[in-house]
Scaffold this active site. Structure first.
Site, PDB file in Angstrom:
ATOM      1  N   SER A  33       0.801  -1.218   0.000  1.00 29.61           N
ATOM      2  CA  SER A  33       0.000   0.000   0.000  1.00 29.61           C
ATOM      3  C   SER A  33       0.837   1.271   0.000  1.00 29.61           C
ATOM      4  O   SER A  33       1.646   1.490  -0.894  1.00 29.61           O
ATOM      5  CB  SER A  33      -0.941  -0.060   1.196  1.00 29.61           C
ATOM      6  OG  SER A  33      -1.840   1.004   1.195  1.00 29.61           O
ATOM      7  N   ALA A  66     -11.176   8.038   7.898  1.00 26.41           N
ATOM      8  CA  ALA A  66     -10.776   9.404   7.573  1.00 26.41           C
ATOM      9  C   ALA A  66      -9.630   9.397   6.563  1.00 26.41           C
ATOM     10  O   ALA A  66      -9.515  10.293   5.722  1.00 26.41           O
ATOM     11  CB  ALA A  66     -10.367  10.126   8.850  1.00 26.41           C
ATOM     12  N   ARG A  95       0.076   5.083  17.793  1.00 24.03           N
ATOM     13  CA  ARG A  95      -0.383   6.317  17.173  1.00 24.03           C
ATOM     14  C   ARG A  95      -1.123   7.171  18.203  1.00 24.03           C
ATOM     15  O   ARG A  95      -1.816   6.645  19.078  1.00 24.03           O
ATOM     16  CB  ARG A  95      -1.319   6.023  16.005  1.00 24.03           C
ATOM     17  CG  ARG A  95      -0.670   5.222  14.926  1.00 24.03           C
ATOM     18  CD  ARG A  95      -1.290   5.445  13.577  1.00 24.03           C
ATOM     19  NE  ARG A  95      -0.788   4.450  12.631  1.00 24.03           N
ATOM     20  CZ  ARG A  95       0.400   4.515  12.026  1.00 24.03           C
ATOM     21  NH1 ARG A  95       1.219   5.521  12.245  1.00 24.03           N
ATOM     22  NH2 ARG A  95       0.776   3.565  11.197  1.00 24.03           N
ATOM     23  N   ARG A 133      -3.539   4.384  20.240  1.00 24.99           N
ATOM     24  CA  ARG A 133      -3.739   2.967  19.916  1.00 24.99           C
ATOM     25  C   ARG A 133      -2.468   2.397  19.274  1.00 24.99           C
ATOM     26  O   ARG A 133      -1.719   3.142  18.620  1.00 24.99           O
ATOM     27  CB  ARG A 133      -4.939   2.756  18.983  1.00 24.99           C
ATOM     28  CG  ARG A 133      -4.860   3.498  17.679  1.00 24.99           C
ATOM     29  CD  ARG A 133      -5.989   3.133  16.738  1.00 24.99           C
ATOM     30  NE  ARG A 133      -5.705   1.905  16.005  1.00 24.99           N
ATOM     31  CZ  ARG A 133      -4.944   1.844  14.910  1.00 24.99           C
ATOM     32  NH1 ARG A 133      -4.378   2.924  14.413  1.00 24.99           N
ATOM     33  NH2 ARG A 133      -4.748   0.701  14.308  1.00 24.99           N
TER      34      ARG A 133
HETATM   35  C1  16G Z   1      -4.459  -0.688   7.057  1.00 24.71           C
HETATM   36  C2  16G Z   1      -5.940  -0.848   6.921  1.00 24.71           C
HETATM   37  C3  16G Z   1      -6.627   0.478   7.096  1.00 24.71           C
HETATM   38  C4  16G Z   1      -6.234   1.099   8.407  1.00 24.71           C
HETATM   39  C5  16G Z   1      -4.755   1.141   8.559  1.00 24.71           C
HETATM   40  C6  16G Z   1      -4.401   1.509   9.955  1.00 24.71           C
HETATM   41  C7  16G Z   1      -7.073  -2.360   5.449  1.00 24.71           C
HETATM   42  C8  16G Z   1      -7.281  -2.782   4.033  1.00 24.71           C
HETATM   43  N1  16G Z   1      -6.237  -1.361   5.608  1.00 24.71           N
HETATM   44  O1  16G Z   1      -3.951   0.131   6.050  1.00 24.71           O
HETATM   45  O2  16G Z   1      -7.991   0.239   7.072  1.00 24.71           O
HETATM   46  O3  16G Z   1      -6.733   2.383   8.512  1.00 24.71           O
HETATM   47  O4  16G Z   1      -4.215  -0.139   8.309  1.00 24.71           O
HETATM   48  O5  16G Z   1      -3.036   1.476  10.086  1.00 24.71           O
HETATM   49  O6  16G Z   1      -7.634  -2.905   6.384  1.00 24.71           O
HETATM   50  P1  16G Z   1      -2.376   1.535  11.510  1.00 24.71           P
HETATM   51  O7  16G Z   1      -2.921   0.368  12.291  1.00 24.71           O
HETATM   52  O8  16G Z   1      -0.925   1.439  11.242  1.00 24.71           O
HETATM   53  O9  16G Z   1      -2.772   2.832  12.112  1.00 24.71           O
HETATM   54 MG    MG Z   2      -3.854   1.034   0.362  1.00 19.90          MG
END
Ligand code: 16G
Ligand code: MG
Length: 557
Positions: free
Chosen positions: A66, A377, A510, A501
């Site tokens: 991603s 968001a 974060r 979290r």
């Molecule tokens: C991933 C998730 C996204 C989420 C992000 C949070 C999918 C397809 N993608 O990119 O939804 O907002 O993780 O990232 O589920 P974090 O846990 O590092 O904050």
């Molecule tokens: Mg993506």
């Protein structure tokens, strides 16, 4: 039937496990590409078992990291109808990835077979797509070995966006049934979107050019192809940051995540007032819109804004079309701006449900509504229509021209909006279709409500697993005492809100903060970051901006 142990062992020898521990998290496995070979091989094994469990239905595998930098990569499994892997199987994925020997690997496979009562004589079919990362091709080869080690069939769809792979999986599994989702090909995907878009906008004045920052990722070639099918008279798109030949440029100073986190325009734009712009992420499953106001100030239209635009528009159509018994709902996470939530509840009067971060949580909550819009968001989201709603749109006959038109647009939206997962290209067309229908500018869309100033930060800690988020990520159950300290600080700020979290994709926690002014949002974020860093295991260099707080909660530096 049993597994061919010697074949598994023989192929596994090509993909030796490294001394690394892996977790199938929010976004599947995601880490440095050079430690992923054995993991992807094993995902191939698991995909075969998942397909057999579904009596031979096609399972999708997407190789992508991603918005992460180019040297990372990752993998996600896709269920037959295009959803994310069932959560109950995430643990198996983690167990397989961490099995330390061939015997342990075979035992882990055997465990899945037994617990899930899998009939090994079933067929298994797997498809794979990958983003533009240079490591992708070799990882597809590892996956292929894994699929073949258990006797499965695999088809490589080459370069695809993540949502395209979800689309293809669903199309293949529904082909020739009453639920047929579309033509299972990349061109079929573009044609489906273009045709639905045309049904909504034809006859309405075209909007000015939209400049799309493709983060130098897979979204660039995909958008070029979509634009070709769409033709110029329907939508004028200019793709910016479309250099996929230079790997280091992927997501660099560009893309939806960069724009959302830094609240500034990406590289490659000479932003002028009136220009309409959007940014995709590296695998094209997120989109945010942005523009410069008359004073030249950068303005962001994030996932919350997209969700409210869509919910309001669709609700209006449902009302106009007089389709009975359709409930519309919206799903948000803790990252939704407080103003967005208030607008949805108080002005739109649409119910809001909160879930923890991560698409799988939002998606399932949205399925509970006839029309369920979910957006994070950060720009990941879609609108789901229940079977009942789709049937109702098709079986209702409009009594007036207005009713008929509303019904036609609703039907077109069910084709235009990707029903499997958030999709930047589909969302782009959805927003453009709505704005075209309403003859509306980005600034006008933006004026529905004003975001509360916010700040997102991250803190490196010894062990992020010491942090346990509860209540849809809005509070911490662990570590002991931290939540009370956060509450004490939040109470000092007007419109203050803050939560912490553990990240599911990076080794950090974060910190999010919101308040009445940008200065205050930044201050609150830096206080909470300081608390976490100083009192709960911060590691690495301490950012100077983090505030120091004494035991009474007073800022001392
Ligand atoms: C991933 C998730 C996204 C989420 C992000 C949070 C999918 C397809 N993608 O990119 O939804 O907002 O993780 O990232 O589920 P974090 O846990 O590092 O904050
Ligand atoms: Mg993506």
């Amino acid at each position: 039937m049993t597994m061919d142990h010697s074949k598994i062992t023989e192929l596994s020898a090509k993909h030796p496990k490294l001394n690394v521990s892996y977790t199938y998290g929010t976004a599947g496995f995601r880490t440095k590409a050079d430690v992923l070979d054995s993991v992807i091989f094993r995902v191939g094994l698991l995909a075969v078992l998942r397909s057999k469990k579904h009596a031979g239905k096609v399972i999708g595998v997407m190789i992508t990291a991603s918005h992460n930098p180019a040297q990372d990569n990752g993998v996600k499994l896709v269920e037959p109808m295009g959803e994310m892997l069932a959560q109950s199987w995430e643990q198996y994925a983690t167990e397989l990835a961490n099995a330390s020997s061939d015997d342990a690997l075979i035992a882990a496979l055997q465990n899945v077979v037994e617990k899930e009562q899998i009939d090994l004589s079933n067929e298994a079919v797997v498809i794979v797509g990958r983003d533009t990362r240079p490591s992708g091709e070799a990882l597809v080869a590892a996956l292929t070995d894994g699929v073949q080690a258990l006797g499965g069939k695999i088809t490589d769809y080459g370069l695809t966006t993540t949502p395209q792979l979800h689309y293809l999986t669903r199309c293949l599994n529904t082909q020739g049934t009453p639920d047929a989702y579309g033509e299972p090909s990349e061109q079929g995907y573009y044609r489906k979107l273009a045709e639905a878009f045309k049904r909504i906008v034809s006859g309405k004045p075209k909007l000015s050019t939209i400049y799309v920052d493709a983060a130098n990722g897979i979204g660039a070639p995909a958008l070029h192809k979509l634009a070709k099918v769409l033709t110029d008279d329907l939508l004028s798109v200019q793709v910016v940051n479309d250099d996929t030949a230079t790997p280091t440029k992927l997501n660099h100073q560009s893309g939806a995540d960069f724009v959302k986190v830094n609240q500034k325009k990406p590289e490659g734009f000479d932003l002028k007032p009136g220009m309409r712009c959007a940014s995709l992420d590296g695998d094209a499953d997120r989109i945010v819109f942005w523009y410069a106001d008359n004073a030249g100030t950068f303005k962001l239209l994030d996932g919350d804004k997209i969700a409210t635009l869509a919910a309001e528009f669709i609700m209006g159509l449902v009302r106009k079309a007089k389709v009975p018994n359709i409930n519309v709902g919206l799903v948000q996470t803790a990252y939704a701006n407080g103003s967005a939530t208030a607008y949805v509840k108080d002005t739109l009067k649409v119910p809001v449900v909160f879930t923890p971060t991560g698409v799988k949580h939002l998606h399932h909550a949205a399925e509970e509504f006839d029309v369920g819009a979910y957006f994070e968001a950060n720009g990941h989201g879609t609108v789901l229509f229940s079977q009942q709603a789709i049937k109702a749109f098709h079986s209702t006959t409009g009594k007036t021209a207005e009713e008929t038109e509303a019904l036609e647009i609703l039907k077109a939206l069910t084709d235009l909006i990707n029903q499997t997962v958030g999709d930047a290209l589909s969302d782009l067309l959805m927003v453009e279709a709505i704005l075209t229908s309403q003859g509306r500018s980005l600034a006008d869309w933006d004026s529905a409500y004003s975001d509360l100033p916010s700040r997102l930060e991250k803190v490196k800690v010894q062990n992020r697993l010491n942090f346990e988020a509860i209540k849809a990520d809005t509070e911490l159950a662990k570590p002991e005492g931290l939540q009370q300290k956060i509450n004490q600080q939040v109470a000092k700020f007007k419109h203050g809100r803050s939560f912490v979290r553990p990240s599911g994709t990076e080794d950090v926690v974060r910190v999010y903060a919101e308040a009445d002014t940008q200065e205050n949002a930044d201050l609150l974020a830096n206080i909470v970051c300081g608390l976490v860093y100083d009192q709960y295991g911060g590691v690495g260099e301490r950012p100077a901006k983090f505030k120091k707080v004494d035991q009474q909660g007073n800022i001392i530096a």
